[in-house]
Design a protein around this motif. Structure first.
Motif, PDB file in Angstrom:
ATOM      1  N   MET A   1     -19.878  15.477   0.269  1.00 47.05           N
ATOM      2  CA  MET A   1     -20.578  14.763   1.332  1.00 47.05           C
ATOM      3  C   MET A   1     -21.610  15.644   2.012  1.00 47.05           C
ATOM      4  N   LYS A   2     -22.257  15.043   3.000  1.00 44.47           N
ATOM      5  CA  LYS A   2     -23.155  15.806   3.855  1.00 44.47           C
ATOM      6  C   LYS A   2     -22.319  16.437   4.970  1.00 44.47           C
ATOM      7  N   SER A   3     -22.884  16.642   6.127  1.00 48.13           N
ATOM      8  CA  SER A   3     -22.253  17.439   7.175  1.00 48.13           C
ATOM      9  C   SER A   3     -20.947  16.835   7.696  1.00 48.13           C
ATOM     10  N   LEU A   4     -19.871  17.604   7.577  1.00 45.97           N
ATOM     11  CA  LEU A   4     -18.587  17.162   8.126  1.00 45.97           C
ATOM     12  C   LEU A   4     -18.553  17.307   9.641  1.00 45.97           C
ATOM     13  N   ALA A   5     -19.606  17.928  10.212  1.00 48.51           N
ATOM     14  CA  ALA A   5     -19.722  17.978  11.670  1.00 48.51           C
ATOM     15  C   ALA A   5     -20.143  16.626  12.231  1.00 48.51           C
ATOM     16  N   ASN A   6     -20.684  15.771  11.360  1.00 54.95           N
ATOM     17  CA  ASN A   6     -21.071  14.408  11.729  1.00 54.95           C
ATOM     18  C   ASN A   6     -19.837  13.515  11.609  1.00 54.95           C
ATOM     19  N   GLU A   7     -19.497  12.832  12.675  1.00 58.55           N
ATOM     20  CA  GLU A   7     -18.285  12.010  12.691  1.00 58.55           C
ATOM     21  C   GLU A   7     -18.265  10.987  11.559  1.00 58.55           C
ATOM     22  N   PHE A   8     -19.432  10.478  11.193  1.00 56.09           N
ATOM     23  CA  PHE A   8     -19.488   9.482  10.132  1.00 56.09           C
ATOM     24  C   PHE A   8     -18.877  10.032   8.840  1.00 56.09           C
TER      25      PHE A   8
ATOM     26  N   ILE B   1     -21.053  19.934   3.370  1.00 57.94           N
ATOM     27  CA  ILE B   1     -21.878  21.042   3.843  1.00 57.94           C
ATOM     28  C   ILE B   1     -21.890  21.045   5.366  1.00 57.94           C
ATOM     29  N   LYS B   2     -22.175  22.196   5.956  1.00 62.16           N
ATOM     30  CA  LYS B   2     -22.178  22.303   7.413  1.00 62.16           C
ATOM     31  C   LYS B   2     -23.422  21.681   8.024  1.00 62.16           C
ATOM     32  N   ASP B   3     -24.542  21.837   7.332  1.00 58.48           N
ATOM     33  CA  ASP B   3     -25.834  21.382   7.840  1.00 58.48           C
ATOM     34  C   ASP B   3     -26.419  20.411   6.834  1.00 58.48           C
ATOM     35  N   GLU B   4     -26.783  19.218   7.283  1.00 63.28           N
ATOM     36  CA  GLU B   4     -27.292  18.198   6.365  1.00 63.28           C
ATOM     37  C   GLU B   4     -28.579  18.618   5.662  1.00 63.28           C
TER      38      GLU B   4
ATOM     39  N   ASP C   1     -44.448   5.483  18.968  1.00 57.80           N
ATOM     40  CA  ASP C   1     -44.295   6.796  18.340  1.00 57.80           C
ATOM     41  C   ASP C   1     -43.087   6.757  17.422  1.00 57.80           C
ATOM     42  N   HIS C   2     -43.136   7.546  16.373  1.00 59.36           N
ATOM     43  CA  HIS C   2     -41.961   7.731  15.511  1.00 59.36           C
ATOM     44  C   HIS C   2     -41.977   9.148  14.966  1.00 59.36           C
ATOM     45  N   GLN C   3     -40.839   9.825  15.088  1.00 57.47           N
ATOM     46  CA  GLN C   3     -40.705  11.202  14.632  1.00 57.47           C
ATOM     47  C   GLN C   3     -39.331  11.412  14.019  1.00 57.47           C
ATOM     48  N   SER C   4     -39.239  12.402  13.138  1.00 59.44           N
ATOM     49  CA  SER C   4     -37.952  12.726  12.533  1.00 59.44           C
ATOM     50  C   SER C   4     -37.184  13.705  13.401  1.00 59.44           C
ATOM     51  N   ALA C   5     -35.939  13.352  13.708  1.00 61.08           N
ATOM     52  CA  ALA C   5     -35.023  14.272  14.391  1.00 61.08           C
ATOM     53  C   ALA C   5     -33.964  14.782  13.418  1.00 61.08           C
ATOM     54  N   GLU C   6     -34.158  14.465  12.120  1.00 63.11           N
ATOM     55  CA  GLU C   6     -33.333  15.007  11.026  1.00 63.11           C
ATOM     56  C   GLU C   6     -31.835  14.776  11.211  1.00 63.11           C
ATOM     57  N   TRP C   7     -31.499  13.618  11.766  1.00 59.39           N
ATOM     58  CA  TRP C   7     -30.111  13.171  11.955  1.00 59.39           C
ATOM     59  C   TRP C   7     -29.391  13.904  13.079  1.00 59.39           C
ATOM     60  N   GLU C   8     -30.016  14.849  13.777  1.00 60.66           N
ATOM     61  CA  GLU C   8     -29.309  15.727  14.709  1.00 60.66           C
ATOM     62  C   GLU C   8     -29.409  15.277  16.168  1.00 60.66           C
ATOM     63  N   MET C   9     -28.292  15.348  16.880  1.00 65.95           N
ATOM     64  CA  MET C   9     -28.222  14.906  18.265  1.00 65.95           C
ATOM     65  C   MET C   9     -29.117  15.740  19.179  1.00 65.95           C
ATOM     66  N   SER C  10     -29.011  17.068  19.082  1.00 64.69           N
ATOM     67  CA  SER C  10     -29.773  17.926  19.987  1.00 64.69           C
ATOM     68  C   SER C  10     -31.270  17.799  19.758  1.00 64.69           C
ATOM     69  N   LYS C  11     -31.657  17.714  18.490  1.00 66.24           N
ATOM     70  CA  LYS C  11     -33.079  17.557  18.180  1.00 66.24           C
ATOM     71  C   LYS C  11     -33.575  16.193  18.652  1.00 66.24           C
ATOM     72  N   ALA C  12     -32.751  15.178  18.502  1.00 60.09           N
ATOM     73  CA  ALA C  12     -33.116  13.835  18.971  1.00 60.09           C
ATOM     74  C   ALA C  12     -33.289  13.825  20.485  1.00 60.09           C
ATOM     75  N   ASN C  13     -32.430  14.552  21.184  1.00 63.83           N
ATOM     76  CA  ASN C  13     -32.521  14.620  22.644  1.00 63.83           C
ATOM     77  C   ASN C  13     -33.870  15.208  23.067  1.00 63.83           C
ATOM     78  N   THR C  14     -34.267  16.290  22.417  1.00 62.06           N
ATOM     79  CA  THR C  14     -35.539  16.946  22.748  1.00 62.06           C
ATOM     80  C   THR C  14     -36.732  16.045  22.433  1.00 62.06           C
ATOM     81  N   ILE C  15     -36.711  15.431  21.247  1.00 64.33           N
ATOM     82  CA  ILE C  15     -37.832  14.580  20.838  1.00 64.33           C
ATOM     83  C   ILE C  15     -37.902  13.321  21.698  1.00 64.33           C
ATOM     84  N   ALA C  16     -36.747  12.718  21.974  1.00 63.98           N
ATOM     85  CA  ALA C  16     -36.731  11.498  22.798  1.00 63.98           C
ATOM     86  C   ALA C  16     -37.264  11.791  24.199  1.00 63.98           C
ATOM     87  N   ALA C  17     -36.913  12.954  24.759  1.00 64.19           N
ATOM     88  CA  ALA C  17     -37.407  13.330  26.082  1.00 64.19           C
ATOM     89  C   ALA C  17     -38.928  13.427  26.069  1.00 64.19           C
ATOM     90  N   SER C  18     -39.467  14.005  24.994  1.00 66.80           N
ATOM     91  CA  SER C  18     -40.918  14.120  24.856  1.00 66.80           C
ATOM     92  C   SER C  18     -41.572  12.751  24.707  1.00 66.80           C
TER      93      SER C  18
END
Length: 320
Positions: free
Chosen positions: A41-48, A74-77, A201-218
């Motif tokens: 699978m992909k990242s097991l850090a992702n609850e899905f 993997i740890k990182d998707e 606007d549309h941008q990639s946050a690469e599935w990540e919560m923290s990156k999405a938080n930063t981009i969404a704020a912008s």
């Protein structure tokens, strides 16, 4: 002469077949007599994906007489190299089948072709492999999973029903080389176009919560008229919720996601997220394993895709 006698004795005690020795401990059909299936699978850090792993392990426990299971992730998707290495390790381990949720739709195809050439059954779940690359590599690998575009369109259409024609929204995309990310973005786009909603606007946050938080704020800062944020997975939706709260816009900016993880179910019930899509992650790997077992029974069977369910999740559906 003494060396020759020693070699003869070792052969009598341990067997002289190099192939047998290489297969000891690999866990294929050599030890248990059952097929061994590897779930990658992909990242097991992702609850899905942790939910997916739990579902697969429960299914194996209920059907332990049919097959053995190895679960990897993997740890990182974005760590494509590690996922390629996992496939190579499973080839070396002589597993009978690989069920994989690829981190990239193109990069994993060559190593999966090598797996198939060794006789391993390969089933693709969650993120569809690129059809052009499969064709170029001359390999057929069945996809078992939902229609991500249709699922995203359901979520987008539900959101559009809460907005007005001409309203502005922003989209958080997944990894752009992933087919499921592309399809979810396409589903969101189509729903917004049909409702005459503007995508500011549309941008990639690469599935990540923290990156999405930063981009969404912008996004909220640069597009103050934003009425909603559509996130291509639930981790990014949670990041968007935090950004909306920090901007003092809770209740004014709607958020939707995709995956139906437990944290988002709670957020929906609390009114922090409007909707998500459930692609039944706890069963998705199970569907892939079942398909792999069928192909192991008949390796000459026609390789066919299997579409699995995807459902809209809202406060109303959770209340039922």
């Amino acid at each position: 002469m003494k060396n020759l006698l020693l070699i003869t004795l070792l052969c009598l005690l341990g067997g002289c077949s190099g192939e047998q020795s290489a297969k000891q401990g690999t866990g294929g059909k050599n030890q248990s007599g059952k097929p061994k299936i590897a779930l990658i699978m992909k990242s097991l850090a992702n609850e899905f994906f942790s939910t997916m792993a739990d579902g697969a392990e429960q299914y194996q426990a209920e059907n332990a007489e049919q097959f053995d299971l190895v679960v990897n992730g993997i740890k990182d998707e974005r760590d494509l190299g590690r996922q390629v290495s996992l496939v190579e390790e499973m080839i070396a381990a002589n597993v009978d089948a690989i069920v994989i949720a690829p981190a990239d739709s193109k990069a994993l195809v060559p190593v999966l072709r090598r797996a198939k050439k060794t006789g391993i059954v390969v089933v693709n779940i969650d993120n569809r492999l690129d059809s052009d690359v499969l064709k170029a590599e001359e390999v057929a690998i069945p996809f078992v999973g939902p229609d991500n575009k249709a699922g995203a369109k359901k979520v987008g259409a539900y959101l559009a029903g809460k907005l007005k024609s001409g309203d502005e929204v922003c989209i958080l995309e997944g990894i752009r080389t992933s087919f499921n990310g592309q399809q979810r973005f396409a589903g969101f786009q189509e729903a917004m176009k049909e409702a005459n909603i503007k995508i500011g606007d549309h941008q990639s946050a690469e599935w990540e919560m923290s990156k999405a938080n930063t981009i969404a704020a912008s996004m909220l800062s640069e597009h103050p008229n934003t009425k909603a944020i559509l996130a291509a997975n639930d981790s990014m939706a949670l990041g968007a919720v935090a950004a909306v709260k920090a901007a003092g816009k809770s209740g004014d900016v709607l958020v939707v996601g995709f995956d139906n993880i437990s944290a988002v179910q709670q957020a929906i019930q609390e009114g922090k997220i409007l909707a998500t899509a459930d692609q039944h992650g706890d069963q998705l790997a199970v569907f892939g394993i079942q398909n792999a077992l069928k192909l192991l029974e008949d390796k000459d069977a026609v390789v066919e895709d299997v579409e699995t369910p995807v459902d809209l999740i809202t406060q109303e559906t959770l209340a039922k």
